[in-house]
Scaffold this active site. Structure first.
Site, short mmCIF file in Angstrom:
data_model
loop_
_atom_site.label_atom_id
_atom_site.label_comp_id
_atom_site.label_asym_id
_atom_site.label_seq_id
_atom_site.Cartn_x
_atom_site.Cartn_y
_atom_site.Cartn_z
N GLY A 224 44.37 36.10 44.96
CA GLY A 224 44.83 37.11 44.01
C GLY A 224 44.41 36.82 42.59
O GLY A 224 45.08 37.26 41.65
N ASP A 225 43.35 36.06 42.40
CA ASP A 225 42.88 35.77 41.04
C ASP A 225 41.38 35.47 41.13
O ASP A 225 40.74 35.88 42.10
CB ASP A 225 43.70 34.61 40.43
N ASP A 226 40.81 34.74 40.15
CA ASP A 226 39.37 34.53 40.16
C ASP A 226 38.91 33.85 41.47
O ASP A 226 39.49 32.85 41.89
CB ASP A 226 38.96 33.66 38.96
#
Ligand SMILES: *[C@@H]1O[C@H](CO)[C@@H](O)[C@H](O)[C@H]1NC(C)=O
Ligand SMILES: *[C@@H]1O[C@H](CO)[C@@H](O)[C@H](O)[C@H]1NC(C)=O
Ligand SMILES: *[C@@H]1O[C@H](CO)[C@@H](O)[C@H](O)[C@H]1NC(C)=O
Ligand SMILES: *[C@@H]1O[C@H](CO)[C@@H](O)[C@H](O)[C@H]1NC(C)=O
Ligand SMILES: *[C@@H]1O[C@H](CO)[C@@H](O)[C@H](O)[C@H]1NC(C)=O
Ligand SMILES: *[C@@H]1O[C@H](CO)[C@@H](O)[C@H](O)[C@H]1NC(C)=O
Ligand SMILES: *[C@@H]1O[C@H](CO)[C@@H](O)[C@H](O)[C@H]1NC(C)=O
Ligand SMILES: *[C@@H]1O[C@H](CO)[C@@H](O)[C@H](O)[C@H]1NC(C)=O
Ligand SMILES: *[C@@H]1O[C@H](CO)[C@@H](O)[C@H](O)[C@H]1NC(C)=O
Ligand SMILES: *[C@@H]1O[C@H](CO)[C@@H](O)[C@H](O)[C@H]1NC(C)=O
Ligand SMILES: *[C@@H]1O[C@H](CO)[C@@H](O)[C@H](O)[C@H]1NC(C)=O
Ligand SMILES: *[C@@H]1O[C@H](CO)[C@@H](O)[C@H](O)[C@H]1NC(C)=O
Length: 413
Positions: A224-226
């Site tokens: 859910g991020d980079d």
């Protein structure tokens, strides 16, 4: 002759035992104990102590409870053969109070590993399970919660290979690589997915710092991020044959968070990557030139540059933001006025041979600051389908080989 030693730190006659360590010549072998709830960390740390050079550590099939931080550094010519699963405990207060420092951004880790000529082989099934659900629920949308641990920091490491390892439900970022040179990380599976709808913000696949010549090959990253991020002083980074699901895509940055501090990113190539439902294929982000607060959740005013970043042969499916963004507006204080202040210089960013579809947003939103306009940006979106408009908004992009459809919009990260 077999030299057999049973490690029985918690053993009392009649009680079940934690994991066993057997040392045979230069091979340290860990096998599961009879007590499935005991802390297996002491046995594993003992293996790393006794087999720290010209040796191998075999962690056999089975599940091992990791209830304490592990610092296993200074290894020399060691093979880590992970056949089982390392399962981190859910004692949030212990981890928050005892994390090992990254020495940057106030981040901490559950495990710092390092040395030279290390081969860490998970054979496609050896697993690090961070038991991250408790962290996704506990942090409940609070970004960079103090003491929320990175699963694994690879620090001060050279000429090493990490292969076939699975990382599931990481507590925070899955990995950070710092002060390292000449690493190959291949056939790595990362999946941090919340099962109850809580946010998986901060579950970056990997972040690099102060490192050179790092290759990421055949990664599958669901988060859910980079997906993969190169931060302060990352050079000569190669990303090949990866699949990214749901996260933000590749990120150069964020960078420039420390006032008056020089940091740079140079020579990044990403090729043969497929992105599904990610925010971007990849993006570049710097903090503003205005100092507001302090890291990890504030800062700005950093100097330096990001140059020679190339994406080629990329396939995208249903991206939610667009193909790419450059933002120099990063500031976690809701201040939208600083986008034109950063002197951090972005240049020579190329996207060639990209195909597929985006679902929302614009093809690209490129906000370079007035204080450091961006030269050498080359983008070709001919083979990208959208569900309507083909906006490509830009501010302070100079000498581009494409036409901008309007000024860039504010983007905080
Ligand atoms: C297993 O280990 C746990 C945690 O150390 C301990 O509380 C428990 O008494 C042990 N059980 C047995 C049967 O030894
Ligand atoms: C590395 O360690 C292995 C034992 O695991 C040993 O056989 C080999 O000779 C060592 N290599 C060097 C270069 O020392
Ligand atoms: C890397 O080594 C340096 C020098 O010994 C040390 O100061 C630093 O803490 C190490 N990095 C990490 C993350 O442990
Ligand atoms: C840094 O982290 C520690 C815990 O790891 C926390 O106590 C402290 O408040 C944090 N500092 C900042 C500036 O976030
Ligand atoms: C870069 O790292 C790779 C290992 O991934 C190594 O084989 C190569 O020699 C390194 N290149 C340089 C220039 O050090
Ligand atoms: C990631 O994990 C989720 C939940 O366990 C699962 O539904 C999904 O298929 C996994 N993704 C990949 C790419 O394996
Ligand atoms: C940022 O650095 C500049 C240059 O050294 C200095 O003048 C300024 O006071 C610093 N700002 C803050 C908030 O520390
Ligand atoms: C980044 O690298 C440059 C060039 O080697 C160096 O001057 C700078 O101090 C480094 N930045 C940090 C934060 O260490
Ligand atoms: C840009 O970086 C790539 C490696 O990522 C390298 O092959 C190329 O030579 C670099 N270009 C320049 C002009 O430095
Ligand atoms: C970037 O790549 C070019 C071309 O290979 C090389 O000359 C330059 O030294 C590299 N930059 C860094 C910081 O390693
Ligand atoms: C495309 O993305 C949208 C918005 O995130 C989502 O609702 C939809 O299910 C996605 N479609 C596919 C085929 O994944
Ligand atoms: C940047 O691009 C310019 C041409 O646009 C080229 O002359 C220069 O060598 C490039 N520099 C790097 C580091 O890629």
């Amino acid at each position: 002759m077999l030299l057999y030693r049973m490690l029985s730190l918690f053993a009392v006659a009649g009680f079940a035992l934690a994991a066993n360590l057997a040392v045979t010549g230069s091979v340290c072998t860990i096998t599961p104990g009879t007590n499935v709830t005991a802390d297996d960390t002491p046995s594993i740390l003992s293996a790393f102590q006794q087999c720290s050079s010209d040796a191998s550590i075999v962690i056999s099939e089975g599940t091992y409870n990791i209830n304490q931080v592990m610092e296993t550094t200074g290894l020399k010519n060691v093979t880590i053969d992970l056949q089982g699963t390392l399962l981190w405990s859910t004692d949030i207060s212990y981890w928050r109070a005892n994390g090992l420092p990254l020495n940057y951004l106030n981040m901490t880790s559950a495990w710092v590993l390092g040395g030279e000529d290390i081969t860490f082989d998970g054979h496609g099934y050896g697993t690090l399970n961070g038991n991250g659900q408790v962290w996704y629920d506990f942090s409940n949308g609070v970004g960079n919660l103090a003491g929320r641990p990175i699963s694994l920091i690879i620090a001060n490491t050279t000429n090493s290979v990490f292969t076939g390892i699975q990382f599931v439900q990481s507590q925070f970022w899955t990995m950070a690589i710092t002060q390292s040179d000449s690493l190959l990380l291949t056939d790595i599976y990362v999946n941090s997915t919340s099962n109850d709808g809580t946010s998986t913000e901060n579950t970056d696949g990997v972040d690099t710092f102060f490192s050179n010549n790092i290759t990421f090959r055949r990664w599958s990253v669901t988060n859910g991020d980079d997906s993969i991020s190169t931060k302060a002083n990352s050079t000569n980074i190669l990303i090949q044959d990866c699949e990214f699901f749901n996260g933000n895509g590749f990120a150069a940055g964020s960078i420039g968070q420390y006032n008056d501090t020089f940091e740079f990113i140079e020579n990044v190539t990403m090729e043969r990557v497929v992105a599904y439902n990610t925010l971007w294929a990849g993006y570049i982000k710097s903090w503003t030139g205005t100092v507001e607060g302090y890291p990890p959740n504030g800062g700005g005013g950093g100097i330096g540059y990001a140059k020679n970043i190339t994406f080629r042969d990329i396939t995208v499916h249903n991206l939610t933001g667009g193909i790419t963004e450059i933002t120099q507006c990063v500031s976690y204080n809701g201040d939208t006025s600083g986008c034109d202040t950063s002197t951090f210089q972005v240049s020579n960013y190329t996207i060639e041979d990209i195909r597929g579809t985006i679902y929302g947003g614009s093809l690209a939103n490129l906000y370079c600051s007035v204080a450091a306009p961006c030269p050498g940006i080359s983008l070709d979106f001919t083979n990208v389908g959208t569900n309507g408009t083909r906006n490509l908004t830009c501010s302070n992009v100079v000498g581009a080989d494409f036409e901008c459809t309007g000024p860039a919009g504010y983007s905080p990260y």
